[in-house]
Scaffold this motif. Structure first.
Motif, short mmCIF file in Angstrom:
data_model
loop_
_atom_site.label_atom_id
_atom_site.label_comp_id
_atom_site.label_asym_id
_atom_site.label_seq_id
_atom_site.Cartn_x
_atom_site.Cartn_y
_atom_site.Cartn_z
N UNK A 359 0.85 -1.18 0.00
CA UNK A 359 0.00 0.00 0.00
C UNK A 359 0.89 1.24 0.00
N UNK A 360 0.53 2.21 -0.82
CA UNK A 360 1.26 3.48 -0.88
C UNK A 360 0.30 4.61 -0.52
N UNK A 361 0.76 5.51 0.32
CA UNK A 361 -0.06 6.66 0.70
C UNK A 361 0.79 7.92 0.67
N UNK A 362 0.14 9.03 0.46
CA UNK A 362 0.84 10.31 0.46
C UNK A 362 -0.08 11.42 0.93
N UNK A 363 0.55 12.42 1.57
CA UNK A 363 -0.16 13.63 2.00
C UNK A 363 0.71 14.81 1.58
N UNK A 364 0.17 15.64 0.71
CA UNK A 364 0.93 16.77 0.19
C UNK A 364 0.08 18.04 0.30
N UNK A 365 0.67 19.10 0.82
CA UNK A 365 -0.04 20.37 0.89
C UNK A 365 0.92 21.52 0.57
N UNK A 366 0.38 22.51 -0.10
CA UNK A 366 1.13 23.73 -0.40
C UNK A 366 0.26 24.92 -0.02
N UNK A 367 0.87 25.91 0.58
CA UNK A 367 0.13 27.12 0.93
C UNK A 367 1.01 28.34 0.70
N UNK A 368 0.36 29.42 0.37
CA UNK A 368 1.02 30.71 0.25
C UNK A 368 0.26 31.71 1.10
N UNK A 369 0.96 32.39 1.99
CA UNK A 369 0.35 33.38 2.87
C UNK A 369 0.95 34.75 2.60
N UNK A 370 0.11 35.76 2.68
CA UNK A 370 0.55 37.14 2.49
C UNK A 370 -0.03 37.96 3.65
N UNK A 371 0.85 38.47 4.49
CA UNK A 371 0.43 39.27 5.64
C UNK A 371 0.82 40.73 5.44
N UNK A 372 -0.13 41.61 5.63
CA UNK A 372 0.15 43.03 5.72
C UNK A 372 -0.14 43.42 7.16
N UNK A 373 0.92 43.66 7.92
CA UNK A 373 0.75 43.78 9.37
C UNK A 373 1.14 45.15 9.88
N UNK A 374 0.81 45.38 11.13
CA UNK A 374 1.15 46.61 11.84
C UNK A 374 1.81 46.19 13.15
N UNK A 375 2.59 47.07 13.79
CA UNK A 375 3.24 46.68 15.05
C UNK A 375 2.23 46.24 16.09
N UNK A 376 2.49 45.09 16.72
CA UNK A 376 1.58 44.58 17.75
C UNK A 376 2.24 44.52 19.11
N UNK A 377 3.54 44.81 19.18
CA UNK A 377 4.22 44.92 20.47
C UNK A 377 5.09 46.15 20.45
N UNK A 380 11.89 49.13 21.69
CA UNK A 380 12.86 50.21 21.52
C UNK A 380 12.58 51.42 22.39
N UNK A 381 12.25 51.19 23.69
CA UNK A 381 12.02 52.30 24.63
C UNK A 381 10.98 53.28 24.11
N UNK A 382 9.93 52.76 23.50
CA UNK A 382 8.87 53.61 23.00
C UNK A 382 9.11 54.15 21.62
N UNK A 383 10.24 53.76 20.98
CA UNK A 383 10.50 54.23 19.62
C UNK A 383 9.48 53.65 18.63
N UNK A 384 9.00 52.45 18.93
CA UNK A 384 7.95 51.82 18.13
C UNK A 384 6.83 51.42 19.10
N UNK A 385 5.61 51.79 18.77
CA UNK A 385 4.50 51.51 19.66
C UNK A 385 3.48 50.60 18.98
N UNK A 386 2.89 49.72 19.78
CA UNK A 386 1.86 48.84 19.26
C UNK A 386 0.59 49.62 18.98
#
Length: 974
Positions: A359-377, A380-386
Motif C-alpha cells: 500500500x502506498x499513501x501520500x499527503x501533500x499540501x502547499x500554501x502561500x500566505x501574504x500578511x500586511x501587518x502593523x506593530x503589535x508589540x 525600543x524604549x517607546x521608539x515603536x508603539x503597538x
C-alpha cells in the motif's frame, strides 16, 4: 413518430423504477452507514443524521451500522420514512484514536488523550488550528498573543515545563513533527517586527481530527520533544463509495470585541490640568469643557473588517485508489487599518492499494500566505508603539487633522509623538511565505500480522519580510531618516521513519502489538537581512536602498540540527480487561554536548477495565469503566543550535597601529556536558461511560517534575564571557482534569452537552546554581517582586501619623510595611502575580430539532493575573486613562483610594495587578441541513466576555485587540 418515442421512453422509465422506492429519515449519528440488505446501494447520514436512499423493493430491509454501535436491521414494509437510533455496543467503545506511530481503540488507551473531531470545530472562522483548541480539551491553556490576522497563540499543556527552552507542544501533522516556533525572518534591530503564527499555513478546513497527548505514556514515544505535550493532527482522506464534491464557504464581518472605556477630550484635559499642577507646571487647558468629546482614537484606528473563506474539495473512497483533494482561499482584513492576511492552499491526500501486500499513501499540501501587518508589540524604549499603545498613549484632546488638513503628531508632554493614523497607514510591513508539507509512505505486509512501513517527509518554508518606516510619519523613521529592512529565510526539514509492527491474538484472550523503528530528521535554516536607514525620499523607500546614506546593517546566518532516534513500544491486553503499554525512545541530538548527545525516554502504563469483570455485568447502567495509571520520562530540546559549543562573533573591531581592524571574540563558553531537560510525569485516570454510553466521564490527576532545566547563567566579567547555558534547577506542575459529556435528549429533539475543567499549579522547586531576581523557589514562573498597595494617604493627618513613608503628599500611594520595622524598603516586597491560570474550562451544548442545529460554546479561565502595563489605571503618566480614574484622589474627593494625578511615589506593587479571569461566549451557531446533506448556517464568534479586566481582552492580544465575528456560511454537496 415523436409521440411514439415519448411513450416508449415513459414505459422504459416505469419498467426501470418498478418496485423502486425512496426512503428518507434520520439516524442519531452523523456518518452512519445505511445499506439495502443483499444489494450494493448504500449511503451515509449527514452532519445532523438525515439520510436518503433509493431501494429496489418496498419490502426490502435496511441495515444501519456505525463503528462501535450495534448494527440494526429494519424492514421497510411499505414505509417511506424510517427513523433509527443506534445503541453503543455494551461491551466496548470502539472509537479509533490516533496515537504516536499508529492507532488504538479508545477502550484500549492507557494514556491521557483528548480527541477533538472535525464535527466539533467545523464552520469556525479560524486562521490556524491552534485557535480551534481553546476550551476544547481539559488541561490545555490557549491564550492569544495577538489578535492580528495570523497572530500567534501560546499553548500550554499541563503548565509550562521549562524556563529558558520552549514550552510549546510538538505538533505532528500527518506524521511529520513540526515545532510551532517562528519561521519568519526577523525585523529591524529596533524590535519592530512581531512574528506570525507558523501554523497559519495549515488550512483548518482540511482537518479530520486532533488528538492531544498529555501524559508521559502517550508522549514518551516522541522522547526528547514530548515534555510539553504532543498534538497530532490528521487531515481528511478519501471516503465513501462514490465521488463527492463539496463546497464550503463563509463571509463575515469583524468588529473590535471590546472598546476600552477611556476618558473623552474634556475629561482628559481636566486630568492633564491636575497632572500639571502636581508638577508645578502651568495648566495646559484653560477651559477643559470646551473640548467636548474630542477624538476617539479607537474609532479612528479600528474598522469593520471583512473575512471570507472558500473551499472546494473532491474525495472518493471507492476501489483501490482513495483520494481527497482540496483548494482553499482565505482572506481576512484586520480590524486595525492597513492590516490583512490572505492564504491560498492546495492539498492532495491519496491511498493506493497496489495488491494485498503493498500500500502506498501520500499527503501533500502547499500554501502561500501574504500578511500586511502593523506593530503589535511596543519596542525600543517607546521608539515603536503597538496599536494598543498608540490608542491609549495619545490624548483625545488633539484632532486627527489640523486646520491645514495635515495630520497632528504632537500633544501635551508627548516625548516621542506621531500621528496614530498617519503612522499606521504609511508603514510598510509585508510578510510573504510559501510552505510545502508532505510525506510519502510505503507499507509492506510480507506475512499476516507483520507490517513494514517507511515514510519520507519534508517541510519546506520560504518567507520574506519587507518593512519601511517613513521619516515623515513615524517617530523611529524620523529619528533615523527613514528605516527599512529586507529579510529572507529558508528552512528545509527532512524526515525519514522506518517502523515494523507485529500484531497477534493468541487463544482469543491475549492481544499483542509490537512496534519498533528508526527515525532520522534534519533541518537547515538560512536567513539574511539588510537594514538600511537615511533615505533621501520616503516615496522610494525599499525600492532604492542603494541611495540610503545611514549605516546599513547586514546580517546572515546558517544553522543546522539533526536527530536520530530508535523507538519501541509494546501494547498488550488480556481478556479485554488488563492492559499494558510500555514504550522506549532513544534520541541523539546534535544540539547537546559531546558527552550527552543521547537521551533515553521510557514509559509504562497499566489499565484495568472493571466493566469486564463478571461481578460488574449485573450493573446494567455501567457501559464502560476503566482505571489507568502511567509513569514516564520525556525531554525538551527546544534550544538554538550550537548552544553547547564555544562561539565567536565578528561584530567587533579593534585598533592596531592606529587602524581599525576586523576581529573576532568569544561570546559563549563551551559546555560539553549540556544535556536534555527531563520531565518525569505520573498520571492516574478514570474513564467511564453510563447508560449505553449516553453519559461519559474522564478524570485525571497528574504530577510532573522537570529537572536539569536549561538555564542561562550570568558569568563573572573577568571570565571574558557574559553568560553560558547550563543544566540546573527544577520545575513542578501538578493538577487534575475532568471531562464530562452526555446525550441528554435523543429523538427528534436532541441535546448533547460536553464540558471540561483543568486545574494546574506550577512552582519552581530549585534554581540550582542560577540566580534570578524574577524567579523564586516555591512560586510559579512569571511572578515578580512588588510592594503591597494599601490605597492612598487621604489627608496630611494620615501622613503625620506614620513614619514608614517620607516625602509623600495627600493622594500619594500608601504601601504596606510587611516586615514591621517602621521603614519601607526592598525587604517589604513580596512575590506576587500569577501569569498562568489555575483553572481553564470549556462548555459546549449542541441542540438539534429535525433539520435544525444550535451550538453554544463557552470557554473560560480563572485565577490568573495580568499587570496593567498600559498605564490605564496609573495616574502618574499623561496618556489617556480609564474612566476609573475619574474617581481619583483630589482635594474635593479625599476619600478615594486611587492615587492623585501625577503622583510621584510610583513603585511596582499589587496596584498594577489585575484579575484576568473571564468567561467567553466563544461560538454560537445556528444551522439548517437539507435532505441532500447541504447546509446553511449563521455563526457568531467571540460574542461576549464577562470579566473585571479593564484592558482589551484578558485572554491577551492587547497590542492588537481580538475581534467579534458574525458570518453566514454554506456547505454544498455538489
Amino acid at each position: 413518430m415523436k409521440k411514439l418515442i415519448t411513450t416508449l421512453c415513459m414505459l422504459c422509465g416505469l419498467l426501470f423504477t418498478a418496485g423502486a422506492q425512496v426512503i428518507t429519515g434520520t439516524v442519531n449519528l452523523p456518518g452512519a452507514n445505511i445499506l439495502e440488505k443483499g444489494k450494493t446501494n448504500a449511503t451515509k447520514s449527514d452532519a445532523v443524521g438525515n439520510y436518503k436512499i433509493r431501494v429496489s423493493d418496498p419490502n426490502a430491509t435496511l441495515i444501519f451500522s456505525y463503528v462501535g454501535y450495534k448494527t440494526k436491521e429494519v424492514k421497510i414494509s411499505g414505509q417511506s420514512t424510517i427513523h433509527v437510533e443506534l445503541e453503543l455496543s455494551a461491551s466496548s467503545v470502539q472509537e479509533v484514536v490516533v496515537v504516536g506511530y499508529g492507532t488504538q481503540q479508545r477502550k484500549d488507551i492507557t494514556g491521557s488523550i483528548s480527541t477533538i473531531s472535525a464535527s466539533k470545530i467545523k464552520n469556525q472562522p479560524a486562521v490556524s488550528v491552534d485557535q480551534l483548541l481553546q476550551g476544547r480539551a481539559a488541561g490545555v491553556d490557549v491564550s492569544q498573543a495577538s489578535g492580528a490576522p495570523g497572530g500567534r497563540l501560546n499553548i500550554r499543556i499541563r503548565g509550562a515545563s521549562s524556563l529558558n527552552a520552549g514550552n510549546e507542544p510538538l505538533f505532528v501533522i500527518d506524521d511529520v513533527p513540526v515545532y510551532n516556533s517562528s519561521k519568519d525572518p526577523s525585523g529591524t534591530s529596533y524590535g519592530t517586527f512581531t512574528a506570525t503564527n507558523a501554523l497559519a499555513s495549515l488550512n483548518p478546513n482540511d482537518i479530520e481530527s486532533i488528538q492531544v497527548l498529555k501524559d508521559a505514556s502517550a508522549t514518551a514515544i516522541y522522547g526528547s520533544r514530548g515534555s510539553n505535550g504532543v498534538i497530532i493532527i490528521t487531515t481528511k482522506r478519501g471516503s465513501g463509495n462514490g465521488i463527492a464534491v463539496d463546497y464550503n464557504g463563509y463571509y463575515g464581518v469583524q468588529t473590535v470585541a471590546n472598546k476600552l472605556k477611556l476618558m473623552n477630550g474634556a475629561q482628559h484635559a481636566a486630568f492633564l490640568n491636575d497632572w500639571a499642577q502636581t508638577r508645578n507646571l502651568p495648566i495646559p487647558f484653560a477651559r477643559p469643557d470646551s473640548i467636548g468629546k474630542g477624538t476617539d482614537w479607537q474609532d479612528e484606528l479600528f474598522r469593520p473588517a471583512m473575512i471570507q473563506n472558500h473551499q472546494v474539495s473532491l474525495s472518493s473512497g471507492k476501489g483501490n485508489l482513495k483520494y481527497f483533494v482540496s483548494g482553499n482561499y482565505y482572506n481576512q482584513d484586520g480590524i486595525v487599518i492597513n492590516s490583512n492576511m490572505k492564504r491560498y492552499s492546495f492539498r492532495v491526500n491519496a491511498d493506493a492499494k497496489i495488491n494485498e501486500k503493498v500500500k502506498v499513501s501520500q499527503s501533500l499540501s502547499y500554501s502561500r500566505t501574504i500578511n500586511r501587518s502593523v506593530p503589535t508589540t511596543g519596542a525600543g524604549s517607546g521608539n515603536v508603539r503597538s496599536v494598543g499603545e498608540k490608542i491609549y498613549d495619545t490624548s483625545p484632546t488633539i484632532p486627527v487633522f489640523d486646520e491645514n488638513g495635515d495630520y497632528v503628531d504632537y500633544w501635551y508632554n508627548a516625548g516621542k509623538a506621531e500621528s496614530p493614523v498617519a503612522s499606521l497607514l504609511s508603514v510598510k510591513n509585508k510578510l510573504e511565505g510559501d510552505n510545502f508539507l508532505g510525506n510519502v509512505a510505503l507499507e509492506y505486509k510480507p506475512i499476516e500480522n507483520l507490517t513494514f512501513r517507511s515514510l519520507l517527509g519534508i517541510n519546506l518554508t520560504n518567507r520574506s519580510n519587507q518593512e519601511y518606516y517613513p521619516r515623515a510619519t513615524t517617530y523611529i523613521g524620523g529619528l533615523l531618516g527613514g528605516l527599512g529592512m529586507i529579510g529572507e529565510r529558508k528552512i528545509t526539514n527532512i524526515l525519514n521513519e522506518n517502523t515494523v509492527r507485529y500484531t497477534k491474538i493468541f487463544k482469543q484472550k491475549h492481544n499483542l502489538e509490537l512496534l519498533g523503528g528508526f527515525t532520522w530528521q534534519k533541518e537547515q535554516d538560512f536567513s539574511a537581512t539588510t537594514e538600511p536607514s537615511g533615505f533621501a525620499d520616503d516615496r522610494l523607500g525599499l525600492n532604492s536602498i542603494g541611495s540610503a546614506t545611514g549605516a546599513t546593517i547586514i546580517g546572515s546566518s546558517l544553522t543546522e540540527w539533526s536527530m536520530a532516534s530508535f523507538i519501541g513500544r509494546v501494547n498488550y491486553q488480556y481478556d479485554n480487561k488488563y492492559l499494558l503499554t510500555a514504550s522506549f525512545r532513544a534520541d541523539g541530538s546534535s544540539k547537546f554536548g559531546a558527552d550527552n548527545k543521547w537521551g533515553y525516554f521510557p514509559s509504562v502504563a497499566l489499565g484495568y477495565r472493571l466493566s469486564e469483570e463478571p461481578f460488574m455485568k449485573g450493573l446494567k447502567f455501567i457501559s464502560d469503566l476503566k482505571l489507568r495509571g502511567s509513569y514516564g520520562l520525556t525531554g525538551n530540546q527546544e534550544i538554538g543550535s550550537y548552544q553547547s559549543l564555544a562561539t565567536l562573533t565578528t561584530s567587533n573591531a579593534y585598533i592596531f597601529d592606529n587602524k581599525l581592524v576586523p576581529a573576532a571574540r568569544h561570546t559563549r563558553l563551551e559546555n560539553g556536558e549540556l544535556k536534555w531537560e527531563k520531565t518525569g510525569q505520573w498520571d492516574v485516570g478514570l474513564d467511564a461511560a453510563f447508560f449505553n454510553n449516553r453519559l461519559r466521564l474522564t478524570a485525571d490527576y497528574y504530577k510532573k517534575d522537570t529537572r536539569n532545566l536549561l538555564f542561562t547563567i550570568d558569568l563573572q566579567a573577568y571570565s571574558g564571557y557574559s553568560s553560558a547555558l547550563y543544566n540546573t534547577g527544577g520545575l513542578q506542575n501538578k493538577g487534575f482534569e475532568i471531562s464530562l459529556g452526555g446525550d441528554i435528549f435523543t429523538g427528534n429533539f436532541t441535546w448533547t452537552a460536553d464540558m471540561n475543567l483543568g486545574h494546574n499549579k506550577s512552582k519552581i522547586t530549585s534554581l540550582g546554581r542560577a540566580t534570578s531576581t524574577t524567579l523564586f523557589v516555591g512560586y510559579p514562573p512569571g511572578n515578580f517582586l512588588g510592594y503591597v498597595y494599601e490605597g492612598v494617604f487621604h489627608t496630611q493627618a494620615e501622613i503625620d501619623a506614620q513614619t514608614v513613608q517620607t516625602n509623600v503628599k495627600p493622594g500619594d500611594a500608601r504601601y504596606k510595611d510587611v516586615t514591621g520595622d517602621g521603614f519601607l524598603n526592598a525587604d517589604d516586597r513580596i512575590v506576587m502575580g500569577n501569569s498562568l491560570p489555575e483553572f481553564t474550562y470549556g462548555i459546549s451544548n449542541v441542540f438539534g430539532y429535525r433539520n435544525f442545529s444550535l451550538t453554544v460554546f463557552l470557554q473560560g479561565s480563572a485565577k490568573a493575573d495580568r499587570t496593567e502595563g498600559t498605564g490605564l489605571n496609573d495616574p502618574s503618566g499623561t496618556g489617556n486613562k480609564s474612566l476609573n480614574l475619574l474617581n481619583r484622589w483630589t482635594p474635593s474627593n479625599p476619600d478615594s483610594n486611587i492615587p492623585r494625578a501625577g503622583y510621584s511615589n510610583v513603585l511596582t506593587s499589587t496596584y498594577q495587578l489585575m484579575d484576568a479571569s473571564y468567561l467567553k461566549i466563544r461560538n454560537v451557531q445556528l444551522s439548517y441541513t437539507f435532505r441532500s446533506g447541504s447546509s446553511v448556517y449563521l455563526s457568531g464568534q467571540n460574542l461576549l466576555t464577562k470579566t473585571d479586566y479593564i484592558g482589551y481582552d484578558p485572554d491577551g492580544g492587547g497590542g492588537y485587540p481580538t475581534a467579534t465575528t458574525l458570518m453566514f456560511g454554506v456547505n454544498l454537496k455538489l
